[in-house]
Design a protein around this motif. Structure first.
Motif, PDB file in Angstrom:
ATOM      1  N   THR A  62       0.822  -1.213   0.000  1.00  0.00           N
ATOM      2  CA  THR A  62       0.000   0.000   0.000  1.00  0.00           C
ATOM      3  C   THR A  62       0.853   1.258   0.000  1.00  0.00           C
ATOM      4  N   ILE A  63       1.959   1.241   0.750  1.00  0.00           N
ATOM      5  CA  ILE A  63       2.860   2.402   0.759  1.00  0.00           C
ATOM      6  C   ILE A  63       3.399   2.672  -0.635  1.00  0.00           C
ATOM      7  N   VAL A  64       3.861   1.618  -1.296  1.00  0.00           N
ATOM      8  CA  VAL A  64       4.396   1.776  -2.652  1.00  0.00           C
ATOM      9  C   VAL A  64       3.296   2.217  -3.619  1.00  0.00           C
ATOM     10  N   ALA A  65       2.087   1.650  -3.464  1.00  0.00           N
ATOM     11  CA  ALA A  65       0.983   2.015  -4.348  1.00  0.00           C
ATOM     12  C   ALA A  65       0.598   3.478  -4.167  1.00  0.00           C
ATOM     13  N   THR A 214       7.424   9.247   4.065  1.00  0.00           N
ATOM     14  CA  THR A 214       6.905  10.212   3.096  1.00  0.00           C
ATOM     15  C   THR A 214       5.403  10.384   3.331  1.00  0.00           C
ATOM     16  N   PRO A 215       4.783  11.444   2.802  1.00  0.00           N
ATOM     17  CA  PRO A 215       3.335  11.618   2.993  1.00  0.00           C
ATOM     18  C   PRO A 215       2.497  10.414   2.572  1.00  0.00           C
ATOM     19  N   PRO A 216       2.733   9.779   1.417  1.00  0.00           N
ATOM     20  CA  PRO A 216       1.951   8.565   1.105  1.00  0.00           C
ATOM     21  C   PRO A 216       2.187   7.447   2.112  1.00  0.00           C
ATOM     22  N   GLY A 217       3.439   7.323   2.594  1.00  0.00           N
ATOM     23  CA  GLY A 217       3.724   6.303   3.595  1.00  0.00           C
ATOM     24  C   GLY A 217       3.000   6.560   4.898  1.00  0.00           C
ATOM     25  N   LEU A 218       2.869   7.824   5.294  1.00  0.00           N
ATOM     26  CA  LEU A 218       2.129   8.152   6.508  1.00  0.00           C
ATOM     27  C   LEU A 218       0.651   7.788   6.357  1.00  0.00           C
ATOM     28  N   ALA A 219       0.071   8.067   5.184  1.00  0.00           N
ATOM     29  CA  ALA A 219      -1.346   7.735   4.969  1.00  0.00           C
ATOM     30  C   ALA A 219      -1.574   6.238   5.032  1.00  0.00           C
ATOM     31  N   ALA A 220      -0.716   5.461   4.369  1.00  0.00           N
ATOM     32  CA  ALA A 220      -0.882   4.010   4.374  1.00  0.00           C
ATOM     33  C   ALA A 220      -0.675   3.429   5.770  1.00  0.00           C
ATOM     34  N   HIS A 221       0.348   3.904   6.480  1.00  0.00           N
ATOM     35  CA  HIS A 221       0.615   3.360   7.816  1.00  0.00           C
ATOM     36  C   HIS A 221      -0.485   3.737   8.801  1.00  0.00           C
TER      37      HIS A 221
END
Length: 521
Positions: A62-65, A214-221
């Motif tokens: 999900t983080i990568v996506a 990163t911001p996408p990583g924060l959203a996924a986590h």
């Protein structure tokens, strides 16, 4: 709130206007709607299936996506600059709105449409695939919305900051080279995996670890965590989105008062060309000279030709896994034929680049023969440039594959495929013409509302070329290499037949052709 509602209504009216156009525009819009809907359903299903993976692997995917979605939103709007008028702040500079109100309206317009809704649906799949608790679901809803807002704001910030440069020829050329370089880099993970240089799970874990904060990583986590840590990550993400929004407003204020660089005068070179020296004076030489100048000056043509080379290089490494040992004796034929197909696809809308000036040709054409000579001149100009390029591809492919004996058959097969593509392109040019906007980047080939029509035309032309190529491709695959000798003759026959058919269909439809390529963009 009123500004946001007004821009949303305007965008919906623009989308609804596609259903009140001609039949081709309606079909293009329906085609776009079907493709977007299919991708939305498929993307949501794939994101939902992440739930079947272990929790740590699901979080990494999900983080990568999410990071891929953000990068796509940062790059694709640059490639589509001019396709959507709301992307260009210069089109809205005279509106009696403050900068903040204009930013709110542009944000709303960017979130309204088929593709933004499809993207939101795909992102929402993370709620099913990643959330494993009630807290995950509760935090997942704002996380998905913040991720979506992050994509929109980041794309707006980049397009607004570069809007002045993107309206200049030099800026579009730099963008074209940079975008193609990104396409090549996107193939790097696939090549590494195919060559066995890394474990896919280890590569995924390492990439996700690098993107974790990163911001996408924060959203996924935050979705995966579902607790106080996830709530804190959402707060940080909201601050990032707000900061990007503030930077976007500042960039928008500067863009609204920056003079348009595309209106500056350019130097004009005079002198005879190659066609003037090789061909006798007449309509054919005039068309060839004009087309060669277009190819040299117009960024769309330069990008198309450069794309053919880039796709060929990527195909080499994809088919051979980056090693000459994996190359077969048929590699030069495949590469040259693909390069010829990529070049020929540019002729699928031959009259679109003329725009409103096509009426002068329509007035001058007194018979089908005049239109046939015009199409033949365009094809000859393409051949003068494509011939040497295909020869280079054939030689490079033959030497790389260790099969120099296949260089000549590869060149002959490429010339045959080029002739087929030019013949098919002539027919599609009169059957499905569409407007090419004037002030756009080098990647956009259709006016607003005609993107689906352009895509359908390209796919139809590609499928037709492939089917017509089977009579000489199949014998070559079966080992009858001598058939390559007949490929140029076969391609020339298809080109002549296609040109004659296009002239027969197009001459009575010249008023419709002029109207189709002269629509407001």
């Amino acid at each position: 709130m009123k500004t946001a509602l007004l821009f949303a209504q305007l965008k919906i009216r623009l989308l609804g206007g596609n259903l009140r156009g001609d039949l081709q525009r309606k079909l293009g819009f329906v085609f776009t709607l079907l493709v977007a809907s299919g991708l939305a359903v498929l993307g949501f299903a794939l994101m939902s299936l992440i739930r079947l993976a272990p929790p740590d692997v699901a979080a990494d995917i999900t983080i990568v996506a999410f990071a891929s979605f953000l990068v796509s939103w940062m790059i694709v709007p640059l490639l589509a600059f001019g396709l959507d008028d709301t992307l260009d702040p210069a089109r809205l500079s005279l509106f009696p709105l403050r900068t903040r109100e204009l930013a709110v309206g542009m944000f709303t317009a960017s979130a309204t449409g088929v593709w933004p809704v499809a993207m939101l649906i795909v992102t929402s799949g993370a709620l099913v695939g990643l959330a494993r608790s009630v807290g995950g679901v509760l935090l997942g809803v704002p996380a998905v919305l913040l991720q979506f807002a992050l994509c929109l704001v980041a794309s707006r910030l980049i397009t607004t900051s570069l809007s002045s440069a993107l309206r200049s020829r030099r800026g579009r050329d730099v963008l074209a080279v940079a975008a193609l370089f990104v396409v090549v880099l996107a193939q790097l993970p696939n090549l590494l995996v195919n060559r066995g240089l890394g474990d896919p799970l280890a590569m995924l874990r390492g990439l996700a670890g690098a993107l974790r904060w990163t911001p996408p990583g924060l959203a996924a986590h935050a979705i995966a965590d579902g607790g106080l840590t996830g709530l804190a990550e959402l707060a940080v993400l909201a601050l990032v989105v707000a900061a990007l929004g503030w930077l976007w407003i500042k960039a928008l204020s500067r863009a609204l008062v920056t003079p348009d660089a595309s209106t500056q005068a350019a130097s004009v070179r005079k002198g005879g060309g190659l066609a003037d020296r090789l061909l006798p004076d007449g309509p054919l030489a005039a068309v060839v000279t004009k087309e060669l100048k277009y190819i040299r000056r117009e960024p769309k043509f330069r990008v198309g030709w450069f794309s053919a080379v880039v796709v060929t290089v990527v195909l080499v490494f994809s088919l051979t896994n980056g090693s000459p040992d994996g190359a077969g004796p048929w590699l030069p034929i495949v590469l040259t034929s693909v390069a010829a197909l990529m070049i020929a696809l540019q002729s699928g809308n031959a009259f679109g680049i003329e725009g409103r000036s096509l009426w002068m040709n329509a007035v001058a054409f007194g018979a089908e023969r005049d239109l046939r000579v015009d199409l033949a001149g365009r094809h000859l100009a393409n051949l003068l440039l494509a011939g040497p390029l295909l020869a280079v591809v054939a030689v490079g492919g033959g030497l790389y594959a260790g099969s120099p004996a296949m260089i000549v058959p590869a060149l002959l097969a490429g010339l045959g495929a080029l002739g087929i593509g030019l013949g098919v392109g002539a027919v599609t040019s009169v059957l499905m013409p569409y407007t090419v906007p004037e002030r756009v980047n080098a990647f956009n080939s259709a006016a607003p509302g005609q993107g689906g029509q352009a895509l359908a035309s390209s796919l139809g032309a590609m499928l037709t070329v492939v089917l017509l190529s089977l009579p000489f491709v199949l014998p070559i695959v079966l080992g009858l290499v001598w058939v390559c000798v007949l490929a140029p003759v076969y391609g020339l026959a298809i080109e002549i037949a296609g040109t004659r058919l296009a002239a027969k269909i197009g001459f009575p439809r010249l008023p419709e052709l002029v109207a189709a390529v002269s629509k407001a963009a």
